[in-house]
Design a protein around this motif. Structure first.
Motif, PDB file in Angstrom:
ATOM      1  N   ARG A   5       0.852  -1.189   0.000  1.00  0.00           N
ATOM      2  CA  ARG A   5       0.000   0.000   0.000  1.00  0.00           C
ATOM      3  C   ARG A   5       0.887   1.237   0.000  1.00  0.00           C
ATOM      4  O   ARG A   5       2.088   1.136  -0.028  1.00  0.00           O
ATOM      5  N   GLY A   6       0.279   2.395   0.084  1.00  0.00           N
ATOM      6  CA  GLY A   6       1.056   3.625   0.172  1.00  0.00           C
ATOM      7  C   GLY A   6       1.286   4.232  -1.192  1.00  0.00           C
ATOM      8  O   GLY A   6       0.590   3.911  -2.147  1.00  0.00           O
ATOM      9  N   PRO A   7       2.282   5.138  -1.294  1.00  0.00           N
ATOM     10  CA  PRO A   7       2.535   5.816  -2.556  1.00  0.00           C
ATOM     11  C   PRO A   7       2.803   4.816  -3.677  1.00  0.00           C
ATOM     12  O   PRO A   7       3.397   3.775  -3.462  1.00  0.00           O
ATOM     13  N   GLU A   8       2.329   5.162  -4.853  1.00  0.00           N
ATOM     14  CA  GLU A   8       2.553   4.305  -6.019  1.00  0.00           C
ATOM     15  C   GLU A   8       4.049   4.237  -6.315  1.00  0.00           C
ATOM     16  O   GLU A   8       4.756   5.228  -6.243  1.00  0.00           O
ATOM     17  N   MET A   9       4.511   3.048  -6.659  1.00  0.00           N
ATOM     18  CA  MET A   9       5.904   2.865  -7.013  1.00  0.00           C
ATOM     19  C   MET A   9       5.961   1.832  -8.133  1.00  0.00           C
ATOM     20  O   MET A   9       5.191   0.875  -8.134  1.00  0.00           O
ATOM     21  N   SER A  10       6.878   2.015  -9.046  1.00  0.00           N
ATOM     22  CA  SER A  10       7.020   1.075 -10.155  1.00  0.00           C
ATOM     23  C   SER A  10       7.510  -0.270  -9.644  1.00  0.00           C
ATOM     24  O   SER A  10       8.059  -0.378  -8.538  1.00  0.00           O
ATOM     25  N   THR A  11       7.338  -1.283 -10.464  1.00  0.00           N
ATOM     26  CA  THR A  11       7.819  -2.616 -10.129  1.00  0.00           C
ATOM     27  C   THR A  11       9.317  -2.589  -9.864  1.00  0.00           C
ATOM     28  O   THR A  11       9.792  -3.141  -8.876  1.00  0.00           O
ATOM     29  N   ARG A  12      10.053  -1.926 -10.735  1.00  0.00           N
ATOM     30  CA  ARG A  12      11.502  -1.876 -10.543  1.00  0.00           C
ATOM     31  C   ARG A  12      11.860  -1.088  -9.290  1.00  0.00           C
ATOM     32  O   ARG A  12      12.779  -1.453  -8.560  1.00  0.00           O
ATOM     33  N   GLY A  13      11.127  -0.019  -9.006  1.00  0.00           N
ATOM     34  CA  GLY A  13      11.364   0.731  -7.777  1.00  0.00           C
ATOM     35  C   GLY A  13      11.164  -0.138  -6.541  1.00  0.00           C
ATOM     36  O   GLY A  13      11.959  -0.096  -5.604  1.00  0.00           O
ATOM     37  N   LEU A  14      10.104  -0.950  -6.555  1.00  0.00           N
ATOM     38  CA  LEU A  14       9.860  -1.877  -5.436  1.00  0.00           C
ATOM     39  C   LEU A  14      11.002  -2.871  -5.294  1.00  0.00           C
ATOM     40  O   LEU A  14      11.453  -3.164  -4.183  1.00  0.00           O
ATOM     41  N   MET A  15      11.464  -3.399  -6.419  1.00  0.00           N
ATOM     42  CA  MET A  15      12.569  -4.356  -6.373  1.00  0.00           C
ATOM     43  C   MET A  15      13.828  -3.701  -5.831  1.00  0.00           C
ATOM     44  O   MET A  15      14.532  -4.288  -4.998  1.00  0.00           O
ATOM     45  N   LEU A  16      14.115  -2.486  -6.276  1.00  0.00           N
ATOM     46  CA  LEU A  16      15.304  -1.780  -5.801  1.00  0.00           C
ATOM     47  C   LEU A  16      15.252  -1.554  -4.287  1.00  0.00           C
ATOM     48  O   LEU A  16      16.220  -1.821  -3.573  1.00  0.00           O
ATOM     49  N   VAL A  17      14.118  -1.052  -3.807  1.00  0.00           N
ATOM     50  CA  VAL A  17      13.989  -0.766  -2.378  1.00  0.00           C
ATOM     51  C   VAL A  17      14.101  -2.053  -1.559  1.00  0.00           C
ATOM     52  O   VAL A  17      14.773  -2.101  -0.529  1.00  0.00           O
ATOM     53  N   ALA A  18      13.457  -3.122  -2.028  1.00  0.00           N
ATOM     54  CA  ALA A  18      13.528  -4.391  -1.301  1.00  0.00           C
ATOM     55  C   ALA A  18      14.955  -4.922  -1.263  1.00  0.00           C
ATOM     56  O   ALA A  18      15.414  -5.424  -0.230  1.00  0.00           O
ATOM     57  N   MET A  19      15.674  -4.801  -2.366  1.00  0.00           N
ATOM     58  CA  MET A  19      17.051  -5.287  -2.391  1.00  0.00           C
ATOM     59  C   MET A  19      17.955  -4.421  -1.515  1.00  0.00           C
ATOM     60  O   MET A  19      18.850  -4.935  -0.837  1.00  0.00           O
ATOM     61  N   VAL A  20      17.723  -3.119  -1.493  1.00  0.00           N
ATOM     62  CA  VAL A  20      18.474  -2.237  -0.599  1.00  0.00           C
ATOM     63  C   VAL A  20      18.169  -2.609   0.854  1.00  0.00           C
ATOM     64  O   VAL A  20      19.071  -2.684   1.696  1.00  0.00           O
ATOM     65  N   ALA A  21      16.900  -2.881   1.155  1.00  0.00           N
ATOM     66  CA  ALA A  21      16.515  -3.278   2.517  1.00  0.00           C
ATOM     67  C   ALA A  21      17.218  -4.566   2.932  1.00  0.00           C
ATOM     68  O   ALA A  21      17.569  -4.747   4.096  1.00  0.00           O
ATOM     69  N   ARG A  22      17.445  -5.452   1.985  1.00  0.00           N
ATOM     70  CA  ARG A  22      18.142  -6.708   2.264  1.00  0.00           C
ATOM     71  C   ARG A  22      19.649  -6.503   2.420  1.00  0.00           C
ATOM     72  O   ARG A  22      20.368  -7.430   2.760  1.00  0.00           O
ATOM     73  N   GLY A  23      20.133  -5.302   2.116  1.00  0.00           N
ATOM     74  CA  GLY A  23      21.549  -5.014   2.268  1.00  0.00           C
ATOM     75  C   GLY A  23      22.371  -5.240   1.012  1.00  0.00           C
ATOM     76  O   GLY A  23      23.595  -5.260   1.067  1.00  0.00           O
ATOM     77  N   HIS A  24      21.721  -5.383  -0.125  1.00  0.00           N
ATOM     78  CA  HIS A  24      22.442  -5.606  -1.377  1.00  0.00           C
ATOM     79  C   HIS A  24      23.172  -4.335  -1.811  1.00  0.00           C
ATOM     80  O   HIS A  24      22.658  -3.240  -1.672  1.00  0.00           O
ATOM     81  N   THR A  25      24.357  -4.515  -2.339  1.00  0.00           N
ATOM     82  CA  THR A  25      25.131  -3.391  -2.864  1.00  0.00           C
ATOM     83  C   THR A  25      24.593  -3.003  -4.237  1.00  0.00           C
ATOM     84  O   THR A  25      23.862  -3.767  -4.874  1.00  0.00           O
ATOM     85  N   THR A  26      25.000  -1.832  -4.707  1.00  0.00           N
ATOM     86  CA  THR A  26      24.606  -1.385  -6.036  1.00  0.00           C
ATOM     87  C   THR A  26      25.061  -2.393  -7.091  1.00  0.00           C
ATOM     88  O   THR A  26      24.302  -2.727  -8.009  1.00  0.00           O
ATOM     89  N   ASP A  27      26.282  -2.909  -6.954  1.00  0.00           N
ATOM     90  CA  ASP A  27      26.794  -3.884  -7.918  1.00  0.00           C
ATOM     91  C   ASP A  27      25.946  -5.155  -7.931  1.00  0.00           C
ATOM     92  O   ASP A  27      25.631  -5.693  -8.988  1.00  0.00           O
ATOM     93  N   ARG A  28      25.586  -5.631  -6.756  1.00  0.00           N
ATOM     94  CA  ARG A  28      24.799  -6.861  -6.682  1.00  0.00           C
ATOM     95  C   ARG A  28      23.396  -6.655  -7.271  1.00  0.00           C
ATOM     96  O   ARG A  28      22.879  -7.514  -7.975  1.00  0.00           O
TER      97      ARG A  28
END
Length: 149
Positions: A5-28
């Motif tokens: 829910r909440g503000p609309e976000m693109s599929t790729r934006g959701l994936m990016l935020v989730a991967m950042v939350a998991r601690g993934h680096t930019t390279d990964r």
């Protein structure tokens, strides 16, 4: 899975935020999504600006507070919650297969973290054969066997 829910976000934006939350680096993230490092950095910068966040940690916190990321699921799904599969995580796959990857050194885990799904499947198959050959082996022996591979 929990709906987002909440503000609309693109599929790729959701994936990016989730991967950042998991601690993934930019390279990964770039490798996993088959994007350039520059593209990933730019898209994260756009999200930081959009939500007026100063850094990645603040962006992740914002996404949890505004229920963009589901608060009852860890790790957060690396994809939209509408049925698209998660991004492959080799360390999780190896742990789920019973390999004691946490007993390996940080450098060794870093190497394993970059495996493709096919490479992880080979390691799991080898572990399975070793397990059949010596069903009494303990975790320390498995860690040694994995290092030998």
């Amino acid at each position: 899975m929990t709906s987002i829910r909440g503000p609309e976000m693109s599929t790729r934006g959701l994936m990016l935020v989730a991967m950042v939350a998991r601690g993934h680096t930019t390279d990964r993230v770039a490798r996993a999504l088959r994007l350039s490092r520059h593209t990933v950095g730019e898209e994260i910068s756009v999200l930081l600006d959009r939500f007026k966040c100063k850094n990645r940690a603040e962006l992740v916190a914002y996404c949890y507070v505004h229920r963009i990321l589901p608060i009852d699921v860890w790790p957060p799904p690396c994809g939209p919650v509408n049925g698209v599969s998660d991004v492959f995580d080799p360390l999780t796959a190896l742990r789920e297969a019973g390999l004691p990857v946490d007993q390996l050194s940080t450098a060794q885990r870093e190497v394993l973290a970059h495996l493709t799904e096919e490479e992880a499947a080979v390691i799991v198959a080898v572990q399975h054969r070793l397990n059949q050959a010596d069903s009494g082996a303990d975790a320390e022996v498995w860690a040694h066997d994995l290092k030998m591979l």
